[in-house]
Motif scaffolding. Structure first.
Motif, short mmCIF file in Angstrom:
data_model
loop_
_atom_site.label_atom_id
_atom_site.label_comp_id
_atom_site.label_asym_id
_atom_site.label_seq_id
_atom_site.Cartn_x
_atom_site.Cartn_y
_atom_site.Cartn_z
N ASN A 174 30.40 52.34 41.83
CA ASN A 174 30.12 50.95 42.19
C ASN A 174 29.01 50.78 43.22
O ASN A 174 28.55 49.67 43.45
CB ASN A 174 31.38 50.29 42.75
N CYS A 175 28.61 51.88 43.85
CA CYS A 175 27.61 51.77 44.91
C CYS A 175 26.29 51.32 44.31
O CYS A 175 25.75 51.97 43.42
CB CYS A 175 27.43 53.10 45.63
N GLY A 176 25.80 50.23 44.80
CA GLY A 176 24.56 49.70 44.27
C GLY A 176 24.80 48.65 43.20
O GLY A 176 23.87 48.05 42.70
N PHE A 177 26.07 48.46 42.83
CA PHE A 177 26.36 47.46 41.80
C PHE A 177 27.13 46.26 42.31
O PHE A 177 27.04 45.18 41.77
CB PHE A 177 27.13 48.10 40.64
N ILE A 178 27.95 46.49 43.34
CA ILE A 178 28.75 45.37 43.80
C ILE A 178 28.31 44.97 45.20
O ILE A 178 27.74 45.76 45.95
CB ILE A 178 30.25 45.72 43.84
N ASN A 179 28.59 43.74 45.54
CA ASN A 179 28.46 43.32 46.92
C ASN A 179 29.75 43.74 47.62
O ASN A 179 30.82 43.21 47.33
CB ASN A 179 28.28 41.81 46.99
N PRO A 180 29.64 44.72 48.54
CA PRO A 180 30.85 45.29 49.11
C PRO A 180 31.64 44.30 49.95
O PRO A 180 32.78 44.59 50.34
CB PRO A 180 30.32 46.45 49.97
N GLU A 181 31.06 43.17 50.24
CA GLU A 181 31.78 42.21 51.06
C GLU A 181 32.51 41.17 50.22
O GLU A 181 33.10 40.23 50.74
CB GLU A 181 30.81 41.54 52.05
N ILE A 182 32.47 41.33 48.90
CA ILE A 182 33.15 40.38 48.02
C ILE A 182 34.11 41.13 47.10
O ILE A 182 33.69 41.87 46.21
CB ILE A 182 32.12 39.59 47.17
N ILE A 183 35.39 40.95 47.31
CA ILE A 183 36.38 41.74 46.59
C ILE A 183 36.34 41.46 45.09
O ILE A 183 36.57 42.36 44.28
CB ILE A 183 37.80 41.50 47.17
N ASP A 184 36.00 40.24 44.69
CA ASP A 184 36.00 39.91 43.27
C ASP A 184 35.02 40.78 42.48
O ASP A 184 35.24 41.07 41.30
CB ASP A 184 35.65 38.43 43.06
N GLU A 185 33.94 41.17 43.14
CA GLU A 185 32.97 42.01 42.43
C GLU A 185 33.56 43.40 42.17
O GLU A 185 33.26 44.03 41.16
CB GLU A 185 31.66 42.11 43.22
N TYR A 186 34.38 43.86 43.09
CA TYR A 186 35.07 45.14 42.86
C TYR A 186 36.10 44.98 41.75
O TYR A 186 36.17 45.79 40.83
CB TYR A 186 35.74 45.61 44.16
N VAL A 187 36.87 43.91 41.82
CA VAL A 187 37.91 43.67 40.82
C VAL A 187 37.28 43.56 39.42
O VAL A 187 37.83 44.06 38.44
CB VAL A 187 38.71 42.39 41.17
N ALA A 188 36.09 42.93 39.35
CA ALA A 188 35.45 42.75 38.06
C ALA A 188 35.06 44.08 37.42
O ALA A 188 34.85 44.17 36.21
CB ALA A 188 34.21 41.87 38.21
N ARG A 189 34.92 45.12 38.23
CA ARG A 189 34.60 46.44 37.68
C ARG A 189 35.84 47.33 37.72
O ARG A 189 35.81 48.43 38.25
CB ARG A 189 33.44 47.06 38.44
N LYS A 229 44.72 39.14 48.53
CA LYS A 229 45.00 39.27 47.10
C LYS A 229 46.27 40.05 46.83
O LYS A 229 46.55 40.40 45.68
CB LYS A 229 43.83 39.97 46.41
N ASN A 230 46.94 40.45 47.89
CA ASN A 230 48.19 41.19 47.76
C ASN A 230 48.03 42.59 47.13
O ASN A 230 48.92 43.12 46.51
CB ASN A 230 49.22 40.37 46.95
#
Ligand SMILES: Cc1cc2nc3c(=O)[nH]c(=O)nc-3n(C[C@H](O)[C@H](O)[C@H](O)COP(=O)(O)O)c2cc1C
Ligand code: FES
Lengths: 187, 605
Positions: free
Chosen positions: B129-144, B264-265
């Motif tokens: 995910n490094c370089g793909f997500i904005n690490p300060e937004i959890i939804d971007e992590y969840v989306a991947r 988000k629990n």
């Protein structure tokens, strides 16, 4: 270092205010020291005694921690903090020469603060910017590919910022015109 | 899919150091001035530190285009041309990522991960995910597929099955020792105790390594997810992340990530509705290398001087606050979600017999492409140095690679074919360590490097055990003598004897491995030591006390630049006449060397 006028009060107030936010649990000692250092800039003995009192532990335990960890300073930092990276990549490409240059310019050794408290000089081990070694961190700003001549430039910038360049005119004039240009370009 | 064009700026510490904030602001300004409606966001390090500041632009329906080394003055133009006119700047473009159509004239732009030599041989699992997500937004992590692994584990698996799966994957600790993680989890799971802890070692003390920092800055949630899975497996409801204080950005992003995960629990009580609670705290280290050692680290969390204690008992039995504790490295935890997303069999299919999966390396030193690379275990040093890092700059010749930082060793040219895995490196006298790879050319002095690392470990020795406290000091004195021309013939034997004694009798890993850099350089480069000792020469031209600065009168054109640059007035000479250096007065600072356009100043050994 001797405490300056009024510093005693300031230290006591700051420490009291910070300690209030924590319960007297040994686990909080390092976070408290970190916060106090952030507030005052260093850990004067007076502050260490007060913290020991608040946590109900012997002062030597606080002093023991303050001297064990590299992060903690027992002397006040300079207004400008110069940190020279001595990580592997920076060492290989001349970090020591950069450190020597600062020591010479500031007339202090690594770990010291100038007597007017304007500058302090420290070493750090890798700030993670090895790709642009050698690296110097000035007041939290990372500067890469530093050379001995660039050290002169950095110092000039810092000192000019401090006194509207008056005191340094003489020195700046010594440099040839093309050198002045070079410096201009780097900014 | 994004309906608006999206612009992503690489803002890890490296990107910021290269001027990332200025670039970001310049883009903001350009968007406003030209009335462009686009989403501007940030991401962590994608590994190509060499090319920072990295800017990516993705228009809907098109692949994402990566630009490198974009200066703030130009970036406004690049962005505007791209978004408004569909013109891609050839000056800065690096590659394209993902599906979509591009105008035919841009067909030749290389596919980022497949066609760029830096990435071709990489396999990005932990850095997915490094370089793909904005690490300060959890939804971007969840989306991947973020937190999918945790969901799967909690809802479909028993703790024993989780441990079994990790064992089957062959995952070994990435923090240096390479202990099988599944076994460690099993020990902690089986340990008796009403309370257990998970601890993440994010102390990364190796001076020249920044893998963990990049993961924490670029993808903090993957570490949290790995820790939560470990918590479920071993029966812990509380965890600590011990993070190096020199990494303020990582600390900030970790704290933010924890907060968002709680909302988000994914952390907290009754996670995802199950009977499982898990809470996390960040503890900032205070700058002591020895605190990377697990028992010292636990002492430090407890608010004490970070001094190691003998093991056993291991932390799995008696760890933090004397409770059973499972302690792993950042990268180890970062790999855990991969094991469950892709399956243990997939994970075990990568790498070698004894070392499974991938390892992230920080590539630095004399190479063309510095940065972070994640490669399958078992790749050869040759492939990393030449294919990924692009070899040495100019006509530089490879001499050695230093692996594993202060606990590691130097591996010479003859062993370029050596596969990189835990066991081969240990056999060669080095060790995997944290994953720093420093590539050295002929202009590196091996004695100086050995002295450098020993200076580091010596000053970081906590002083508890005698061999490490006193022994490293004596070794350092000998090395200092050798590099200043005072070496004696017996010194080589003395170093070997001392080194072996310290390795076998020190209390913790710091002392046990501290002699490695000296012993490996002695093993592979003894002739260099001999030249320093017997001929008082430093062949690489590094040890200042063995060098003099001199001006070649044939080349000097008498421009007086060096005369002015010299801070101690050691150079004299008239205009247009060859200048001379007074070697007594010279402090060997290198200022003249930097100034001379004719390359007339020589270092003589
Ligand atoms: C002196 C010394 C320093 C260490 N520094 C680190 C470090 O910075 N990061 C790390 O993860 N492990 C470090 N270790 C290894 C830890 O003790 C421990 O083995 C590791 O964190 C366990 O995690 P793993 O099994 O996931 O690798 C160090 C060990 C020693 C002896
Ligand atoms: S060694 Fe200086 S930034 Fe890494």
């Amino acid at each position: 270092m001797e405490l300056l006028e009024g510093e005693r009060e300031e230290i006591l107030n700051k420490v009291n205010e910070i300690v209030k936010g924590y319960d007297d649990n040994r686990e909080n000692l390092i976070p408290i020291l970190q916060k106090v250092q952030m507030g005052i800039g260093y850990l004067p003995l007076l502050a260490q005694e007060k913290i020991a009192e608040a946590l109900n532990i012997p002062p030597v335990d606080v002093y023991g921690l303050a001297t064990f960890y590299n992060q903690f300073r027992l002397n006040p930092p300079g207004k400008h903090q110069v940190q020279v990276c001595m990580g592997t990549a920076c060492h290989m490409i001349g970090g020591q020469i950069i450190m020597d240059s600062f020591e010479r310019r500031l007339e202090i050794e690594e770990g010291e603060t100038t007597s007017d408290r304007e500058f302090s000089l420290e070493r750090v081990a890798c700030v993670g910017c090895c790709a642009i070694a050698p690296v110097v961190v000035i007041n939290d700003f990372v500067e890469g590919k530093v050379s001995p001549l660039r050290v002169d430039g950095i110092m000039l910038q810092l000192q000019e910022g401090k006194e509207d360049s008056n005191s340094l005119e003489g020195e700046a004039e010594d440099k040839s015109p093309e050198e002045k240009n070079e410096r201009g370009n780097q900014e | 899919m994004t309906a608006k064009p999206k612009i992503i700026v690489g803002l890890g510490t490296c990107g910021i150091a290269a001027g990332g904030q200025d670039v970001y602001q310049a883009i903001e300004k350009a968007l406003a001035e030209n009335n462009i409606d686009a989403e501007l966001t940030q991401t962590g390090c994608i590994g190509a530190c060499e090319n920072e500041v990295l800017v990516d632009i993705q228009k809907p329906g098109q692949p994402r285009i990566t630009y490198g080394k974009v200066p703030p003055e130009e970036v406004g133009n690049v962005v505007t041309e791209h978004i408004v006119k569909d013109q891609i700047s050839r000056d800065f473009v690096l590659g394209k990522i993902g599906e979509g159509d591009l105008p035919a004239e841009y067909e030749d732009i290389p596919v980022f991960f497949e066609e760029l030599p830096f990435y071709q041989k990489q396999n990005r699992l932990c850095l997915r995910n490094c370089g793909f997500i904005n690490p300060e937004i959890i939804d971007e992590y969840v989306a991947r597929e973020g937190y999918e692994a945790l969901k799967k584990v909690i809802t479909t698996m028993k703790p024993e099955e989780v441990v079994e799966e990790v064992k089957k994957s062959g995952l070994r600790g990435r923090g240096g020792g390479g202990f099988p993680s599944g076994l460690k989890w099993e020990f902690t799971m089986k340990a008796e105790g009403d309370k257990k802890y998970i601890v993440c070692n994010a102390d990364e003390g190796d001076p020249g390594a920044f893998m963990d920092r990049s993961i924490l800055e670029g993808d903090p949630h993957s570490v949290l997810e790995g820790m939560a899975i470990a918590g479920y497996a071993v029966g812990a409801d509380e965890g600590y992340i011990y993070c190096r204080a020199e990494y303020p950005l990582a600390v900030k992003r970790l704290k933010l990530a924890i907060e968002q995960a709680k909302e988000k629990n994914f952390l907290g009580n009754n996670i995802l509705g199950a009977d499982f609670n898990f809470d996390l705290k960040v503890k900032e280290g205070a700058g002591a290398f020895v605190c990377g050692e697990e028992t010292a680290l636990l002492m430090s969390i407890e608010g004490k001087r970070g001094m190691p204690r003998p093991r056993p008992p291991f932390p799995a039995q008696k760890g933090l606050f004397d409770k059973p504790t499972c302690l792993n490295n950042v990268e180890t935890f970062g790999n855990v979600p991969v094991v469950f997303l892709k399956g243990a069999d997939y994970f075990a299919s990568i790498g070698t017999e004894g070392s499974k999966g991938t390892k992230v390396f920080a590539l630095t030193g004399s190479i063309n492409r510095t940065g972070l690379a994640e490669v399958p275990m078992g790749i050869t040093i040759q492939e990393v140095v030449y294919d990924i890092a692009g070899g040495l700059p100019g006509d530089g010749e490879f001499k050695a690679v230093q692996v594993g930082g202060p606990s590691g060793g130097c591996i010479p040219k003859d062993l370029l074919h050596l596969p990189i895995d835990y066991d081969s490196l240990t056999d060669a006298g080095a060790m995997m360590g944290s994953g720093g790879l420093v590539i050295m050319g002929l202009d590196t002095c091996m004695v100086d490097i050995a002295r450098y690392f020993l200076t580091f470990t010596q000053s970081e020795s906590c002083g508890k055990c005698t061999p490490c406290r006193e022994g490293t000091k004596r070794m350092l004195e000998i090395l200092q003598r050798i590099t200043t021309g005072e070496g004696e013939p017996e010194d080589i034997e003395k170093l070997k004897t001392l080194g072996d004694a310290i390795s076998s009798t020190s209390l913790c890993g710091l002392g046990q491995t501290a002699p490695n850099p000296v012993l490996t350089t002695l093993r592979y480069f003894q002739d260099e030591y001999e030249k320093h000792i017997f001929d008082k020469r430093c062949p690489a031209g590094i040890c200042v006390d063995l060098l003099i600065y001199a001006i070649d009168p044939e080349l000097c054109d008498g421009c007086r630049r060096c005369v002015k640059a010299c801070p101690v007035d050691a150079i004299s000479g008239e205009k247009k006449e060859p200048h001379v250096i007074d070697t007594e007065a010279c402090i060997k600072c290198g200022a003249c060397l930097e100034k001379c356009k004719e390359e007339a100043i020589k270092l003589q050994s």
